[in-house]
Design an enzyme around this catalytic site. Structure first.
Site, PDB file in Angstrom:
ATOM      1  N   PHE A 131       3.458   3.468  -3.183  1.00 27.17           N
ATOM      2  CA  PHE A 131       2.910   2.283  -2.513  1.00 27.17           C
ATOM      3  C   PHE A 131       2.854   1.147  -3.550  1.00 27.17           C
ATOM      4  O   PHE A 131       2.409   1.355  -4.674  1.00 27.17           O
ATOM      5  CB  PHE A 131       1.508   2.595  -1.973  1.00 27.17           C
ATOM      6  CG  PHE A 131       1.016   1.548  -1.029  1.00 27.17           C
ATOM      7  CD1 PHE A 131       1.398   1.554   0.302  1.00 27.17           C
ATOM      8  CD2 PHE A 131       0.200   0.530  -1.473  1.00 27.17           C
ATOM      9  CE1 PHE A 131       0.962   0.568   1.176  1.00 27.17           C
ATOM     10  CE2 PHE A 131      -0.248  -0.459  -0.603  1.00 27.17           C
ATOM     11  CZ  PHE A 131       0.134  -0.440   0.716  1.00 27.17           C
ATOM     12  N   ASP A 200      -2.835   9.794  -6.007  1.00 29.09           N
ATOM     13  CA  ASP A 200      -3.238   8.879  -4.945  1.00 29.09           C
ATOM     14  C   ASP A 200      -3.148   9.673  -3.646  1.00 29.09           C
ATOM     15  O   ASP A 200      -2.059  10.082  -3.232  1.00 29.09           O
ATOM     16  CB  ASP A 200      -2.291   7.667  -4.941  1.00 29.09           C
ATOM     17  CG  ASP A 200      -2.575   6.700  -3.785  1.00 29.09           C
ATOM     18  OD1 ASP A 200      -3.172   7.128  -2.783  1.00 29.09           O
ATOM     19  OD2 ASP A 200      -2.152   5.529  -3.892  1.00 29.09           O
ATOM     20  N   TYR A 225      -9.822   4.693   5.207  1.00 32.30           N
ATOM     21  CA  TYR A 225      -9.637   4.069   6.542  1.00 32.30           C
ATOM     22  C   TYR A 225      -8.440   4.640   7.295  1.00 32.30           C
ATOM     23  O   TYR A 225      -8.159   4.215   8.398  1.00 32.30           O
ATOM     24  CB  TYR A 225      -9.510   2.542   6.415  1.00 32.30           C
ATOM     25  CG  TYR A 225      -8.605   2.059   5.310  1.00 32.30           C
ATOM     26  CD1 TYR A 225      -7.222   2.110   5.424  1.00 32.30           C
ATOM     27  CD2 TYR A 225      -9.146   1.555   4.135  1.00 32.30           C
ATOM     28  CE1 TYR A 225      -6.408   1.681   4.399  1.00 32.30           C
ATOM     29  CE2 TYR A 225      -8.340   1.116   3.099  1.00 32.30           C
ATOM     30  CZ  TYR A 225      -6.965   1.182   3.243  1.00 32.30           C
ATOM     31  OH  TYR A 225      -6.151   0.764   2.217  1.00 32.30           O
ATOM     32  N   LYS A 226      -7.737   5.599   6.694  1.00 34.46           N
ATOM     33  CA  LYS A 226      -6.601   6.206   7.414  1.00 34.46           C
ATOM     34  C   LYS A 226      -7.104   7.457   8.139  1.00 34.46           C
ATOM     35  O   LYS A 226      -7.805   7.339   9.130  1.00 34.46           O
ATOM     36  CB  LYS A 226      -5.466   6.499   6.441  1.00 34.46           C
ATOM     37  CG  LYS A 226      -4.942   5.258   5.708  1.00 34.46           C
ATOM     38  CD  LYS A 226      -3.776   5.618   4.805  1.00 34.46           C
ATOM     39  CE  LYS A 226      -3.429   4.511   3.828  1.00 34.46           C
ATOM     40  NZ  LYS A 226      -2.882   3.298   4.464  1.00 34.46           N
ATOM     41  N   ARG A 373       7.347   4.432  11.902  1.00 39.87           N
ATOM     42  CA  ARG A 373       6.488   5.513  11.376  1.00 39.87           C
ATOM     43  C   ARG A 373       5.526   5.967  12.458  1.00 39.87           C
ATOM     44  O   ARG A 373       4.952   5.143  13.185  1.00 39.87           O
ATOM     45  CB  ARG A 373       5.619   4.996  10.216  1.00 39.87           C
ATOM     46  CG  ARG A 373       6.326   4.524   8.996  1.00 39.87           C
ATOM     47  CD  ARG A 373       5.325   4.324   7.834  1.00 39.87           C
ATOM     48  NE  ARG A 373       4.130   3.568   8.211  1.00 39.87           N
ATOM     49  CZ  ARG A 373       3.065   3.399   7.435  1.00 39.87           C
ATOM     50  NH1 ARG A 373       3.043   3.957   6.234  1.00 39.87           N
ATOM     51  NH2 ARG A 373       2.032   2.678   7.828  1.00 39.87           N
TER      52      ARG A 373
HETATM   53  C1  LIG Z   1      -0.695   5.149  -0.895  1.00 37.09           C
HETATM   54  C2  LIG Z   1      -1.544   3.921  -0.942  1.00 37.09           C
HETATM   55  N1  LIG Z   1      -2.112   3.555  -2.105  1.00 37.09           N
HETATM   56  C3  LIG Z   1      -2.873   2.454  -2.194  1.00 37.09           C
HETATM   57  C4  LIG Z   1      -3.117   1.644  -1.093  1.00 37.09           C
HETATM   58  C5  LIG Z   1      -3.927   0.414  -1.256  1.00 37.09           C
HETATM   59  O1  LIG Z   1      -5.185   0.549  -0.718  1.00 37.09           O
HETATM   60  P1  LIG Z   1      -6.262  -0.644  -0.711  1.00 37.09           P
HETATM   61  O2  LIG Z   1      -5.703  -1.691   0.205  1.00 37.09           O
HETATM   62  O3  LIG Z   1      -7.476   0.016  -0.135  1.00 37.09           O
HETATM   63  O4  LIG Z   1      -6.450  -1.139  -2.062  1.00 37.09           O
HETATM   64  C6  LIG Z   1      -2.563   2.003   0.142  1.00 37.09           C
HETATM   65  C7  LIG Z   1      -2.827   1.195   1.325  1.00 37.09           C
HETATM   66  O5  LIG Z   1      -2.386   1.438   2.421  1.00 37.09           O
HETATM   67  C8  LIG Z   1      -1.748   3.160   0.219  1.00 37.09           C
HETATM   68  O6  LIG Z   1      -1.178   3.529   1.364  1.00 37.09           O
END
Ligand SMILES: Cc1ncc(COP(=O)(O)O)c(C=O)c1O
Length: 414
Positions: A131, A200, A225-226, A373
């Site tokens: 990400f 992560d 939040y997922k 997705r």
């Molecule tokens: C794998 C991953 N890492 C990090 C993040 C970033 O999260 P945040 O917006 O809470 O900082 C996301 C957001 O969707 C994500 O999917």
């Protein structure tokens, strides 16, 4: 694979749901009638206990209790209490998880802290298809600390591991494809060269069981939040293995991580244990929502969660193969062992496909350049949802609904 005709019968889906060990959990969510929600890998659905809990936190705890509620309503300990609930979902000890900032900020703190635990090493290994925020944060942390980011081959992160590596930082389940790394094997590989392992877990926790203690993971972060259904922007969690907690030196040492925050001392002295990962005042409204949301996991063991998730994603892939043949490329691993709770389909018109599905009440999402997705949150997605979603997809393709002119302009959040 040949599909028995009976498999394409909706009754098969009905009976699978009737036999599911998670039947009835969907009733703990407020999914709008007529909606098939396959986007819990982006924003989880609303658990029905949450609105009343937020209302209570606002009107009684805040409105009546005012500042007393930091003590009387237990606000001050909420980041740790919610952390203990998440600990059970990630196979960690109750005292090893805390809720703090956004995932991006939590990741920054974890990366810097990991590098400080390996002061004689110069490299942070990242995976280029991670990400984006992870890469941006690691690059900035490296610049700040005078280190280097080494981008590994996603198909073989181990090749990037040498004795100069401070930390290997990987996303457990890939946000584009749903492909899942072998958490245990890669953690061991990092340890073999003396590096720390930071995971992560944004796309795993709540759908894919994770065993942090069993696999001797050093640090982990994840969003809530997922698949944890904490609501938009709910705070992230951080895990630090017990053996590292006393030495953790995180880069945003705010007063809430101080051993005696209300003594207002000039100099910083960290709390014992995971509490030192805190920086500022906890987000009580968001944490209250998350606290209530997590109760939907009560009484569910890891193998059950995984079995239902795999059953849903396998069923989706099988039906897509059977009903849509070669029109879509299934880019997620077909081997369930290597797949999270998400299936991504590639198609040149993926954006229009997703928009046309949304118009039909089937909510997935689009990721550039050509991915649709679909997330299968095992607590509230049913086999009937899967069956009906594929029927809608067939209709979208047959009627060329994806080619509507209105889909030529893209929305910001897709
Ligand atoms: C794998 C991953 N890492 C990090 C993040 C970033 O999260 P945040 O917006 O809470 O900082 C996301 C957001 O969707 C994500 O999917």
């Amino acid at each position: 694979m040949s599909i028995p005709p009976s498999f394409q019968d909706r009754e098969v889906a009905v009976s699978r749901d009737a036999a599911s060990p998670l039947r009835g959990r969907r009733e703990m969510f407020l999914v709008p009638d007529g909606t098939i929600y396959l986007d819990g890998n982006s924003l989880g659905a609303l658990p029905s206990a949450v609105p009343a809990r937020i209302a209570d936190t606002v009107t009684r705890e805040w409105g009546q209790g005012l500042i007393e509620s930091w003590n009387t309503a237990g606000w001050i300990d909420l980041p740790r209490r919610v952390g203990a609930k998440i600990a059970t979902l990630v196979g960690a000890g109750d005292d090893d998880v805390i809720l703090t900032d956004s995932t991006s900020v939590a990741l920054f703190k974890a990366i810097v802290a990991a590098c400080r635990l390996r002061p004689d090493r110069t490299v942070i290994v990242m995976e280029p298809s991670t990400f984006p925020t992870d890469g941006y944060i690691a690059t900035s942390a490296a610049r700040m600390l005078g280190l280097e980011v080494r981008w590994c081959d996603p198909s073989d992160p181990v090749r990037a591991l040498r004795d100069d590596v401070a930390v290997l930082c990987l996303t457990h389940v890939d946000f584009r494809t749903g492909a899942m790394f072998d958490l245990g094997a890669l953690t061991s590989a990092a340890h073999d060269v003396g590096a720390l392992m930071l995971w992560d877990l944004c796309h795993s926790t709540g759908a894919v069981p994770v065993e942090l203690t069993e696999h001797d993971v050093d640090l982990a972060v994840g969003c809530t939040y997922k698949y944890l259904n904490g609501g938009p922007g709910s705070p992230a969690f951080t895990y630090v293995a017990p053996q590292h907690q006393a030495a953790i030196d995180q880069p945003l040492p705010g007063w809430m991580g101080h051993a005696r925050p209300f003594d207002m001392e000039r100099d910083y002295a960290p709390k014992e244990g995971i509490g030192r990962l805190a920086s500022g005042t906890p987000q009580i409204l968001a944490l209250s929502a998350l606290d209530a949301a997590l109760d939907v996991f009560d009484g569910i063991d890891h193998p059950t969660l995984r079995a239902v998730s795999v059953s849903l994603t396998d069923y989706f892939i099988t039906l897509v193969d059977a009903r849509l043949g070669s029109q879509f490329e299934v880019v997620s691993p077909r081997d369930a062992e290597r797949r999270g709770s998400q299936v991504s389909l590639a198609h040149p018109e993926a954006y229009g496909v997703v928009q046309a599905l949304i118009e039909r009440g089937v909510i997935g999402d689009f990721r550039t350049p050509d991915l649709s997705r679909f997330g299968f949150a095992p607590l509230y997605v049913t086999h009937v949802d899967v069956f009906d979603a594929v029927e809608h997809l067939v209709a979208v393709m047959e009627n060329r609904e994806y080619a509507r002119p209105s889909y030529s302009t893209r929305n910001l959040v897709t």
